[in-house]
Design an enzyme around this catalytic site. Structure first.
Site, PDB file in Angstrom:
ATOM      1  N   LYS A  83       0.844  -1.199   0.000  1.00 13.34           N
ATOM      2  CA  LYS A  83       0.000   0.000   0.000  1.00 13.34           C
ATOM      3  C   LYS A  83       0.872   1.240   0.000  1.00 13.34           C
ATOM      4  O   LYS A  83       1.916   1.263   0.652  1.00 13.34           O
ATOM      5  CB  LYS A  83      -0.885   0.012   1.258  1.00 13.34           C
ATOM      6  CG  LYS A  83      -2.047   0.977   1.184  1.00 13.34           C
ATOM      7  CD  LYS A  83      -3.200   0.416   0.379  1.00 13.34           C
ATOM      8  CE  LYS A  83      -4.321   1.416   0.222  1.00 13.34           C
ATOM      9  NZ  LYS A  83      -5.453   0.837  -0.518  1.00 13.34           N
ATOM     10  N   GLY A 180     -20.736   6.663   3.994  1.00 15.94           N
ATOM     11  CA  GLY A 180     -19.726   7.121   3.040  1.00 15.94           C
ATOM     12  C   GLY A 180     -20.208   6.883   1.621  1.00 15.94           C
ATOM     13  O   GLY A 180     -20.300   5.738   1.171  1.00 15.94           O
ATOM     14  N   VAL A 181     -20.563   7.986   0.932  1.00 18.99           N
ATOM     15  CA  VAL A 181     -21.052   7.833  -0.444  1.00 18.99           C
ATOM     16  C   VAL A 181     -20.097   8.526  -1.418  1.00 18.99           C
ATOM     17  O   VAL A 181     -20.487   9.372  -2.209  1.00 18.99           O
ATOM     18  CB  VAL A 181     -22.520   8.297  -0.609  1.00 18.99           C
ATOM     19  CG1 VAL A 181     -23.460   7.240  -0.074  1.00 18.99           C
ATOM     20  CG2 VAL A 181     -22.781   9.641   0.072  1.00 18.99           C
ATOM     21  N   GLY A 182     -18.828   8.140  -1.306  1.00 23.66           N
ATOM     22  CA  GLY A 182     -17.822   8.600  -2.254  1.00 23.66           C
ATOM     23  C   GLY A 182     -17.851   7.685  -3.467  1.00 23.66           C
ATOM     24  O   GLY A 182     -18.918   7.282  -3.938  1.00 23.66           O
ATOM     25  N   VAL A 184     -16.902   4.413  -4.036  1.00 22.97           N
ATOM     26  CA  VAL A 184     -17.475   3.065  -3.888  1.00 22.97           C
ATOM     27  C   VAL A 184     -18.916   3.147  -3.384  1.00 22.97           C
ATOM     28  O   VAL A 184     -19.826   2.515  -3.939  1.00 22.97           O
ATOM     29  CB  VAL A 184     -16.633   2.195  -2.916  1.00 22.97           C
ATOM     30  CG1 VAL A 184     -17.264   0.831  -2.723  1.00 22.97           C
ATOM     31  CG2 VAL A 184     -15.200   2.047  -3.423  1.00 22.97           C
TER      32      VAL A 184
HETATM   33  P1  NAD Z   1     -13.890   8.206  -1.334  1.00 28.04           P
HETATM   34  O1  NAD Z   1     -12.955   9.169  -0.685  1.00 28.04           O
HETATM   35  O2  NAD Z   1     -14.329   8.463  -2.732  1.00 28.04           O
HETATM   36  O3  NAD Z   1     -15.209   8.044  -0.429  1.00 28.04           O
HETATM   37  C1  NAD Z   1     -15.206   7.976   0.946  1.00 28.04           C
HETATM   38  C2  NAD Z   1     -16.400   8.771   1.430  1.00 28.04           C
HETATM   39  O4  NAD Z   1     -16.525   8.583   2.829  1.00 28.04           O
HETATM   40  C3  NAD Z   1     -16.250  10.274   1.186  1.00 28.04           C
HETATM   41  O5  NAD Z   1     -17.410  10.765   0.561  1.00 28.04           O
HETATM   42  C4  NAD Z   1     -16.074  10.842   2.589  1.00 28.04           C
HETATM   43  O6  NAD Z   1     -16.589  12.146   2.729  1.00 28.04           O
HETATM   44  C5  NAD Z   1     -16.834   9.831   3.416  1.00 28.04           C
HETATM   45  N1  NAD Z   1     -16.444   9.793   4.826  1.00 28.04           N
HETATM   46  C6  NAD Z   1     -15.199   9.860   5.365  1.00 28.04           C
HETATM   47  N2  NAD Z   1     -15.278   9.780   6.694  1.00 28.04           N
HETATM   48  C7  NAD Z   1     -16.584   9.656   7.003  1.00 28.04           C
HETATM   49  C8  NAD Z   1     -17.305   9.526   8.209  1.00 28.04           C
HETATM   50  N3  NAD Z   1     -16.688   9.528   9.396  1.00 28.04           N
HETATM   51  N4  NAD Z   1     -18.660   9.417   8.159  1.00 28.04           N
HETATM   52  C9  NAD Z   1     -19.302   9.417   6.967  1.00 28.04           C
HETATM   53  N5  NAD Z   1     -18.670   9.545   5.790  1.00 28.04           N
HETATM   54  C10 NAD Z   1     -17.336   9.665   5.807  1.00 28.04           C
HETATM   55  O7  NAD Z   1     -13.202   6.791  -1.203  1.00 28.04           O
HETATM   56  P2  NAD Z   1     -13.574   5.425  -1.954  1.00 28.04           P
HETATM   57  O8  NAD Z   1     -12.613   5.216  -3.056  1.00 28.04           O
HETATM   58  O9  NAD Z   1     -15.037   5.367  -2.186  1.00 28.04           O
HETATM   59  O10 NAD Z   1     -13.177   4.381  -0.823  1.00 28.04           O
HETATM   60  C11 NAD Z   1     -14.005   4.129   0.287  1.00 28.04           C
HETATM   61  C12 NAD Z   1     -13.478   2.920   1.049  1.00 28.04           C
HETATM   62  O11 NAD Z   1     -13.459   1.792   0.169  1.00 28.04           O
HETATM   63  C13 NAD Z   1     -12.028   3.060   1.530  1.00 28.04           C
HETATM   64  O12 NAD Z   1     -11.902   2.365   2.746  1.00 28.04           O
HETATM   65  C14 NAD Z   1     -11.216   2.386   0.453  1.00 28.04           C
HETATM   66  O13 NAD Z   1      -9.967   1.925   0.911  1.00 28.04           O
HETATM   67  C15 NAD Z   1     -12.143   1.245   0.093  1.00 28.04           C
HETATM   68  N6  NAD Z   1     -11.948   0.696  -1.239  1.00 28.04           N
HETATM   69  C16 NAD Z   1     -11.920   1.531  -2.308  1.00 28.04           C
HETATM   70  C17 NAD Z   1     -11.764   0.972  -3.568  1.00 28.04           C
HETATM   71  C18 NAD Z   1     -11.763   1.852  -4.778  1.00 28.04           C
HETATM   72  O14 NAD Z   1     -11.674   1.310  -5.884  1.00 28.04           O
HETATM   73  N7  NAD Z   1     -11.871   3.158  -4.670  1.00 28.04           N
HETATM   74  C19 NAD Z   1     -11.645  -0.412  -3.732  1.00 28.04           C
HETATM   75  C20 NAD Z   1     -11.696  -1.229  -2.605  1.00 28.04           C
HETATM   76  C21 NAD Z   1     -11.858  -0.658  -1.360  1.00 28.04           C
END
Ligand code: NAD
Length: 352
Positions: A83, A180-182, A184
């Site tokens: 990582k 968390g609605v980023g 994923v």
């Molecule tokens: P992202 O940054 O796009 O989304 C994360 C979301 O969570 C953001 O909208 C953020 O504002 C929100 N957030 C953060 N802290 C919070 C809290 N305390 N309460 C509520 N919301 C909160 O990230 P992502 O790429 O969607 O990844 C999300 C998770 O999935 C991470 O743990 C990441 O490691 C994991 N993941 C991501 C991928 C990928 O392809 N992006 C693949 C596998 C796993």
């Protein structure tokens, strides 16, 4: 680049090496953790995050790279776990110069670490970094952004879980609370709404909530502090790690935990407590493996194939069904069982 000693970290877990990457002139401070490369060169995304301390950043790198080793093993991927972590606020500190410099450092590692996007980096960033090094995956026009594929595997795992645990044959009437609605989380919401689930969401970033509400009117918004104890069948952690901890485990109302976030359990013992409470924990590194399966396909000799990716992601549903059955049969937490299975794979293969 300098190798640092992390033996005194509680997250050490026999990591092969951790490398500090720095460039004072442009303010780059990053760490690359390589957990175990028994199965092949280490792979794992790069996260850019505003860590409060370097210790916090290193701990996160150690936990996340370990999870990648386990994820590769249970997904049948012949890569090790690693990582990358860049310290800084992506909204303020991410410059083209910074990510190019980071990419040049990755190149110097000569392929012992292959990386792509995670929290704080985007598909566009990866295209820039790819100009500096071949050791990046997630190229536009090929695998691209891994997050919709991670969401797809989470969705298949939820399907397996509701079939086994709720005897449900569809998502009609099934409620899901997504934290968390980023990248994923929002893709997962799309799949769930399409499948007929009742969805509630929470995010600390109002802009992310607004994006969802512009797409769907029938979604409930919950405060981020309350979403884990929202009255839903499934709790889906899709933010950062550690959402299932000593405090939240007492407050959960859901029967199933299944989400995209990495390292959802604050400690392994929390998995045992979920098991004792009769809450099904769909192991994070199995559930979200779709993202990895997608990007790793770029390394296939015959080139990237979306059909193969989708076929491999669908297999995760069987993996999780097996895991649920074995955990019930042996009366052991799913998280413990998955760890044991993964360890067998990456240790056995190294001796083969
Ligand atoms: P992202 O940054 O796009 O989304 C994360 C979301 O969570 C953001 O909208 C953020 O504002 C929100 N957030 C953060 N802290 C919070 C809290 N305390 N309460 C509520 N919301 C909160 O990230 P992502 O790429 O969607 O990844 C999300 C998770 O999935 C991470 O743990 C990441 O490691 C994991 N993941 C991501 C991928 C990928 O392809 N992006 C693949 C596998 C796993």
């Amino acid at each position: 680049m300098e190798q640092i000693d992390v033996k005194n970290y509680k997250e050490f877990d026999n990591h092969e090496r951790v490398i500090k990457v720095e460039d004072d002139n442009i303010g780059l401070k990053a760490y690359i953790a390589i957990h175990n490369s028994n199965l092949g060169p280490a792979i794992g995304g790069t996260r850019m995050y505003n860590y409060r301390t370097e210790k916090e950043a290193i701990s996160d790198a150690l936990n996340l790279s370990k999870a990648m080793t386990y994820k590769c093993a249970l997904s049948g991927i012949k890569q090790g776990g690693g990582k990358g972590i860049i310290i800084g606020d992506p909204k303020i500190d991410k410059t083209e110069e910074l990510i190019r410099t980071y990419a040049k450092k990755i190149d110097e590692l000569g392929g012992s670490f292959i990386t792509g996007e995670d929290v704080g980096l985007s598909e566009e960033d990866v295209q820039v970094m790819f100009e500096e090094s071949n050791y990046f995956v997630g190229k536009s026009g090929l695998a691209g952004d891994p997050s919709p594929f991670a969401a797809q595997s989470v969705f298949y795992c939820m399907q397996a879980a509701i079939e086994d645990y709720m005897r449900a044959t569809s998502f009609d009437g099934v409620s899901v609370a997504v934290k968390g609605v980023g990248k994923v989380g929002s893709s997962l919401v799309d799949l769930l709404v399409k499948a007929g689930a009742k969805v509630a969401i929470a995010d600390i970033d109002d802009a992310q909530i607004d994006k969802i509400l512009r797409r769907y009117s029938n979604i409930e918004v919950v405060h981020p502090k309350d979403i884990h104890r929202f009255n839903a069948d499934i709790f889906a952690p899709c933010a950062l790690g550690g959402d299932i901890n000593d405090k939240t485990v007492l407050e959960l109302k859901a029967k199933i935990i299944c989400g995209g976030a990495n390292n959802q359990l604050a400690q392994p013992e929390v998995g045992d407590r979920l098991h004792k409470k009769g809450i099904l924990y769909v192991v994070d590194y199995v559930a979200n493996a779709g993202g990895l399966i997608n990007v790793v396909d770029e390394l296939e000799e015959e080139g990237y194939s979306k059909e193969r990716v989708m076929m491999r992601i669908q297999i995760i549903k069987d993996t999780i069904k097996n895991l649920i059955a074995l955990s019930e049969d042996q009366d052991i937490a799913t998280s413990r069982f998955a760890d044991m299975m993964a360890k067998c794979i990456f240790n056995k293969d190294s001796n083969a």
